[in-house]
Design a protein around this motif. Sequence first.
Motif, mmCIF file in Angstrom:
data_model
loop_
_atom_site.group_PDB
_atom_site.id
_atom_site.type_symbol
_atom_site.label_atom_id
_atom_site.label_comp_id
_atom_site.label_asym_id
_atom_site.label_seq_id
_atom_site.Cartn_x
_atom_site.Cartn_y
_atom_site.Cartn_z
ATOM 1 N N ASN A 197 0.861 -1.187 0.000
ATOM 2 C CA ASN A 197 0.000 0.000 0.000
ATOM 3 C C ASN A 197 0.897 1.236 0.000
ATOM 4 O OD1 ASN A 197 -2.862 -1.144 0.806
ATOM 5 N ND2 ASN A 197 -1.372 -2.157 2.125
ATOM 6 N N ILE A 198 0.617 2.152 -0.899
ATOM 7 C CA ILE A 198 1.363 3.413 -0.889
ATOM 8 C C ILE A 198 0.416 4.486 -0.364
ATOM 9 C CG2 ILE A 198 2.417 5.205 -2.329
ATOM 10 C CD1 ILE A 198 3.537 3.020 -4.105
ATOM 11 N N ILE A 199 0.795 5.059 0.775
ATOM 12 C CA ILE A 199 -0.046 6.099 1.371
ATOM 13 C C ILE A 199 0.778 7.375 1.362
ATOM 14 C CG2 ILE A 199 -1.468 6.748 3.350
ATOM 15 C CD1 ILE A 199 -1.208 3.822 4.327
ATOM 16 N N ARG A 200 0.305 8.372 0.670
ATOM 17 C CA ARG A 200 1.067 9.621 0.597
ATOM 18 C C ARG A 200 0.120 10.768 0.254
ATOM 19 N NH1 ARG A 200 4.532 7.808 -4.765
ATOM 20 N NH2 ARG A 200 2.794 7.745 -6.212
ATOM 21 N N GLY A 201 0.668 11.978 0.244
ATOM 22 C CA GLY A 201 -0.170 13.156 0.075
ATOM 23 C C GLY A 201 -0.786 13.250 -1.320
ATOM 24 N N SER A 202 -1.885 13.992 -1.389
ATOM 25 C CA SER A 202 -2.588 14.101 -2.668
ATOM 26 C C SER A 202 -1.778 14.883 -3.707
ATOM 27 C CB SER A 202 -3.955 14.746 -2.465
ATOM 28 O OG SER A 202 -3.782 15.990 -1.845
ATOM 29 N N ASP A 203 -0.683 15.524 -3.288
ATOM 30 C CA ASP A 203 0.188 16.191 -4.262
ATOM 31 C C ASP A 203 0.919 15.171 -5.141
ATOM 32 O OD1 ASP A 203 1.502 15.390 -1.939
ATOM 33 O OD2 ASP A 203 3.025 16.956 -2.046
#
Length: 444
Positions: A197-203
């Motif tokens: 799972n890659i969880i990161r900012g919407s940028d």
Amino acid sequence: MVLRFAPSPTGLLHVGNLRTAIINWLFSKKIKEEFLLRIDDTDTTRSKKEYIDLIEEDLKWIGIQWDLTYAQSERIEYYNDAFDFLKNEKLIYQCYETDEELSIKRARQRSAGLPPVYDRSSLNISKQKQANYESEGRESYWRLKLPDESIIWKDKIYGDIKFDTKSYSDPVIVRADGRYLYTITSVVDDIYSKISNIIRGSDHITNSGIQIYLFKVLGAKPPNFFHHSLMTDVHGDPLSKRIGSLSIKGIRDRGIEPEVLLNYLTFVGAATVQNKFHEINYLKQNFDISSFGRSNVPFDERLLNDLNSNFLQEQTYEFFNKKSIVFNFSSAPSEFWETVKNNIRVFREAQDWFEIIYGKIEPIIDDPEYINLALNLIPNEDFNEFSWRVWTDSIKEKSGRKGKNLFMPLRLSITGRNFGPEMAKLLPLIGKDKIISRLNGFVS
Ligand code: GLU
């Protein structure tokens, strides 16, 4: 399977970065997977060892432990392999335009009302022209040829996303000096480390579109993507790594407790508001990624400060003992902590009160006559929790003063401060002899 936090060591971590780290780490614990700290240091001009050290310090301070770690700079051969593969498959192409030429092209496109997308003029370049460029000494770099069809995926927070490749330039993946760009290195590493799972900012949503394509052409199944909303400052402006005040180092130095920041960053922006401080184990077991929404989250420093005071008020003498070892007041009794904990914003301020109670102060005596009267009325017995009441009642009767006029001159001469813990509790701690001496104007 593994989750990851992948900071670029080009500045101090800020609250937004740490929030991403916390979300990934807690989610990895919740689903019982490993947690990788990956240092994205392929930008060798901006990456610094001191930032890597600080990132590690910040993570340890907040209580994050990683099971695995590596830096991208150690893994160039893996990127070389992926590069060779993409080149052989003709999925990337060599480009020669200079920055200047590209910006002229973009300006022309704009003035013709067209989107400034790279026109792929190097894609079908003739052998002759290529040879000319090379003999001129032009440096080449490589772009990934985006597919014609849109890239579609279901983001776990944003839902269906369609990345329209036609509106984007083919991204550069290798610079003229041979350095790889994050777009490709990240995918190679995510495949290598079996990132689930890659969880990161919407940028990063655009990057994700390109990277999903790269996962596929490199023969891997893309992981799940969660793009969380971004943290902003109170005015709604983006956080930058360069704003010192919202850096984790700045927050640590100001004396915010790690448990407070951890709880704040875990729940800010999540649907479930928490007004309790939870232990790490509780957070690990109860973490709920589905409670994260799409609206941006302002970082409220005032609230964080208030939470810090609340947290300190809830702490027992045991907490004080553990923490005070690094300061030089670990000998203070539990009455000390019970008295001061309600009046401090950060733990460090307890040390000021230690000095006031057990050390020396300069009394502030603005009205000697009044203080003299108070001295004469001082109760005979040793001070206990009722002495303040007894004493001030008799001063009130004799002087006719009340409220602030009655109390403040006493507080100023006994503590040298116009604020602080309840005087009733301070008196027995400071002790009668010292109080008499202070009322007499002595530094004691
Ligand atoms: N190094 C990237 C960054 O700091 C990582 C983004 C990602 O999680 O893939 O933005």
